[in-house]
Design an enzyme around this catalytic site. Structure first.
Site, PDB file in Angstrom:
ATOM      1  N   GLU A  93       0.713  -1.110   0.013  1.00 24.81           N
ATOM      2  CA  GLU A  93      -0.106   0.006  -0.019  1.00 24.81           C
ATOM      3  C   GLU A  93       0.870   1.317  -0.044  1.00 24.81           C
ATOM      4  OE1 GLU A  93      -0.453  -2.513   2.188  1.00 24.81           O
ATOM      5  OE2 GLU A  93      -2.556  -3.307   1.922  1.00 24.81           O
ATOM      6  N   PHE A 102      -9.897  -2.337   3.131  1.00 27.73           N
ATOM      7  CA  PHE A 102     -10.445  -1.798   4.372  1.00 27.73           C
ATOM      8  C   PHE A 102     -10.068  -0.740   4.819  1.00 27.73           C
ATOM      9  CE2 PHE A 102     -11.284  -6.437   4.136  1.00 27.73           C
ATOM     10  CZ  PHE A 102     -12.749  -6.474   4.912  1.00 27.73           C
ATOM     11  N   ASP A 138      -9.393  -0.002   7.683  1.00 30.13           N
ATOM     12  CA  ASP A 138      -8.279  -0.413   8.832  1.00 30.13           C
ATOM     13  C   ASP A 138      -6.758  -0.504   8.515  1.00 30.13           C
ATOM     14  OD1 ASP A 138     -10.718  -1.706  11.020  1.00 30.13           O
ATOM     15  OD2 ASP A 138     -11.139  -1.743   8.759  1.00 30.13           O
ATOM     16  N   PHE A 139      -6.669  -0.644   7.315  1.00 33.22           N
ATOM     17  CA  PHE A 139      -5.362  -1.060   6.465  1.00 33.22           C
ATOM     18  C   PHE A 139      -4.585   0.148   6.556  1.00 33.22           C
ATOM     19  CE2 PHE A 139      -7.150  -4.966   4.329  1.00 33.22           C
ATOM     20  CZ  PHE A 139      -7.454  -5.492   5.296  1.00 33.22           C
ATOM     21  N   HIS A 147     -11.162  -5.199  11.255  1.00 32.39           N
ATOM     22  CA  HIS A 147     -11.676  -5.157  10.072  1.00 32.39           C
ATOM     23  C   HIS A 147     -13.146  -4.635  10.184  1.00 32.39           C
ATOM     24  CE1 HIS A 147      -8.435  -7.975   8.932  1.00 32.39           C
ATOM     25  NE2 HIS A 147      -8.841  -7.890   7.674  1.00 32.39           N
TER      26      HIS A 147
END
Lengths: 349, 328
Positions: A77, A100, A102-103, A146
């Site tokens: 990412e 997500f 969250d990532f 998640h």
């Protein structure tokens, strides 16, 4: 105001059949239409090619546009969101998928230091026209990493727009606007509204969507139900909870107005304040964490502008300041819901 | 690939210009900072990272690049910026926080942004890798001329994002070059204590790309190595990794007492300086005479002096200008 608004196209509404789409399908259509219109638009991210994205909005795009413009990436990412900024600097319009929300922890530098500051510290010369898509929300037992929303985390940081549609009509128009915007846009998709086969979908999110391309401006809230006694402010899933609560309250003689923020940055403070001036009561509902969040920002806005518009103390309903638990009884206990909104409204009357 | 005499003279002039520019920045930086040194004071506040000693890396690169090549640099970027063709007057004005600066005073010395020559720099270590890979992707997708370079220090090669970006550039076979300026020191930590292998060029093997290390800090050697990587990128043959051993003649930042640096190394700084060495080399090779060399120095100094005069006379931004350019 932005170019997007100036060029907004009203869809042809007459003489056509109703066509109900999920948010996923509506986003897919917006992206396909923009990719046909502008060769600089391309997709990049994890599992957006043959799989069609985990959140189901890129199906068929690989077949139509090929691997050059629909690029599956390695699980990197930091590299590919950073790459989106570099490509955007040279005039491309990447849509990048973070899967997500969250990532973001593994790549936040590329988002808030690179994308969000590119315009500012280059005096507008290194533009970063890119859309960062990501899914938010829990309620389906996906545990601590998640299920988060993290709206406030993104909306707090200047330099990027942060938006989330609550229905398919807005989803298509807002995605079209986001792609045409010359600034980075964080485009959130609520999992409970998205229309996935593997997850339930709130039916109110599946609405009639015109086939023609159209825009919904970013930064404009939407009054989705008129009322006179209490204003319920939400975004994404909590808009639908507000609408459900309003139906219950109506039977009790309480008229609730529901405001869908649609955009957290820019935030349409005027629409919220106008509504509260009319109703005199305010409930803000948010499935992100409670403290330092959307609920506080909305209430601060109303009280700073005109505290006298409030007949009683405002109420916030949000996820408590704890990580999101896995087991159903604990998670459901913590999430906002219709019952909590109705109870809050009753207590104000 | 050897530089022509004209290219060698250009490299010498750019090195001299940078060195004098750093000296003038250094003097300006110290104004208002004595007897008590406080970074916040004086006409040039904030942090200051000088590039003395690393000029050969900049000129060996810059000699091969055009304004269409996207260059994302580290925080010690002045030499690289000049060699890429960044507007010196507007750069100096930016460093002094003036309205006429490249970013109208919003960015300062760590963030040199000049879109005219596609150069920018940043202070987050290794942050520039991803954007340079993305710029290379844009060039390839559109079939345009132009390649992309990320220049980091040897400390940056230990960032996770380095690995991600190198792999991405290789898997997509992009016109990208990662240049590591190995000045041996990541702030106060020597390379021997931070990096498991002696040469970061060896890491290229992990990405299936060529890797080369140049140890001389000599502009001609660096020119040759960069030339091979640039030719490969322009021919569409994919990315390359270069590690250029160089020397940091100053502290990490101005005000750094360098207590961590061995005394012998500090004492040896004059011998490590690449500029007098290159001057002697060009004169010995008959590329220039002493008199011609002095004329080059005078010309470079005059240009820097002119930039400082411009910057110091330039107006400061209005306070409310802070609110512009958040969005375009």
């Amino acid at each position: 105001m932005s170019v997007v608004e100036a060029t907004a196209v009203k869809p042809a509404q007459k003489n056509r059949n109703e066509r109900k789409l999920t948010i996923a399908k509506a986003l897919n259509e917006a992206i396909a239409q923009e990719m046909r219109r502008d060769k600089n638009v391309f997709l990049m991210g994890e599992d957006i090619g043959i799989l069609g994205a985990v959140w189901g909005y890129t199906g068929g795009l690989l077949a139509e546009f090929g691997e050059e413009r629909v690029r599956d990436t390695p699980i990197s990412e930091t590299a590919f969101i950073g790459a989106a900024v570099g490509a955007a600097n040279l005039g491309m319009r990447p849509i990048v998928e973070l899967m997500f929300v969250d990532f973001y922890g593994v790549c936040m530098d590329a988002i808030y230091n690179l994308a969000a500051k590119s315009s500012y510290h280059s005096a507008g010369t290194f533009k970063a026209p890119m859309v960062l898509t990501t899914a938010v929300g829990g309620g389906y037992c996906d545990s601590t990493q998640h299920s988060q929303c993290l709206y406030a985390t993104f909306a707090h940081l200047p330099g990027m727009k942060v938006v989330m549609p609550s229905n398919a009509y807005d989803a298509k128009g807002m995605m079209t606007s986001a792609i045409r915007d010359d600034n980075p846009v964080v485009f959130m998709m609520h999992k409970n509204l998205q229309g996935m086969g593997f997850l339930g979908t709130i039916q109110g999110a599946i609405v009639d969507v015109p086939e023609d391309s159209y825009t919904v401006p970013l930064g404009k809230a939407n009054v989705v139900r008129d009322g006179t006694d209490v204003t319920i402010v939400g975004l994404g899933m909590t808009v639908h909870q507000g609408l459900e609560a309003a139906k219950t309250l109506e039977k009790e003689g309480v008229s609730a107005e529901v405001v869908d923020l649609r955009s957290l940055a820019p935030l349409d403070r005027d629409t919220v304040c106008r509504s509260v001036q009319k109703t005199g009561r305010l409930i803000v509902v948010d499935d992100d964490y409670l403290s330092y969040g959307v609920t506080a920002e909305i209430i601060a806005t109303v009280t700073e502008r005109d505290i006298k518009s409030l007949k009683c103390p405002p109420k916030r309903i949000a996820f408590p300041d704890i990580p999101i638990p896995f087991a159903r009884p604990m998670e459901q206990h913590c999430l906002p819901n219709v019952r909590k909104i109705v109870a809050a409204a009753r207590a104000m009357m | 690939m050897q530089p022509t005499p004209k290219q060698r003279l250009w490299m010498y002039e750019m090195m001299v210009k940078n060195r004098y520019n750093e000296a003038r920045l250094s003097a300006t930086y110290m104004e208002g900072k004595s007897p008590l040194f406080n970074m916040a004071n004086g006409p040039l506040p904030g942090e200051m990272h000088l590039s003395d000693g690393q000029e050969p890396c900049a000129v060996g690169l810059g000699a091969h690049l055009t304004k269409d090549d996207y260059f994302a640099c580290h925080h010690r970027s002045h030499a690289q910026a000049l060699a890429k063709g960044v507007d010196l007057k507007r750069m100096t004005a930016e460093i002094l926080g003036r309205k006429a600066g490249l970013s109208e005073g919003r960015a300062g010395h760590i963030h040199i942004f000049d879109y005219e020559v596609l150069f920018w720099s940043s202070g987050i270590i290794g942050q520039n890798m991803g954007p340079a890979v993305g710029a290379a992707l844009a060039r390839k997708m559109r079939g345009e001329a132009g390649i992309a370079i990320a220049c980091i220090g040897e400390g940056g090669a230990n960032q996770g994002g380095f690995h991600e970006a190198m792999n991405l550039a290789a898997v997509w076979k992009l016109p990208f070059i990662c240049v590591i300026e190995d000045n041996q020191w990541a702030v106060s930590v020597p390379k021997s204590k931070s990096t498991a292998i002696a040469s970061n060029a060896d890491r290229a093997a992990a990405y299936g790309m060529p890797g080369e290390r140049v140890i001389s800090n000599d502009p001609d050697d660096i020119f040759a190595a960069v030339g091979r990587a640039v030719a490969r990128a322009r021919a569409g043959e994919g990315p390359s990794l270069l590690e250029l051993q160089t020397v940091r003649l100053q502290g990490h930042f101005m005000g750094d007492p360098e207590v961590y640096r061995p005394k012998a190394e500090i004492a040896a700084k004059p011998e490590m300086d690449p500029i007098p060495r290159y001057r002697r080399k060009l004169i010995a090779a008959g590329v220039m005479t002493e008199i011609e060399a002095d004329a080059i120095v005078a010309r470079a100094h005059a240009e820097v002096d002119e930039a400082f005069a411009f910057a110091r006379a330039a107006a400061e931004p209005a306070p409310e200008d802070a609110f512009d350019k958040v969005f375009v």
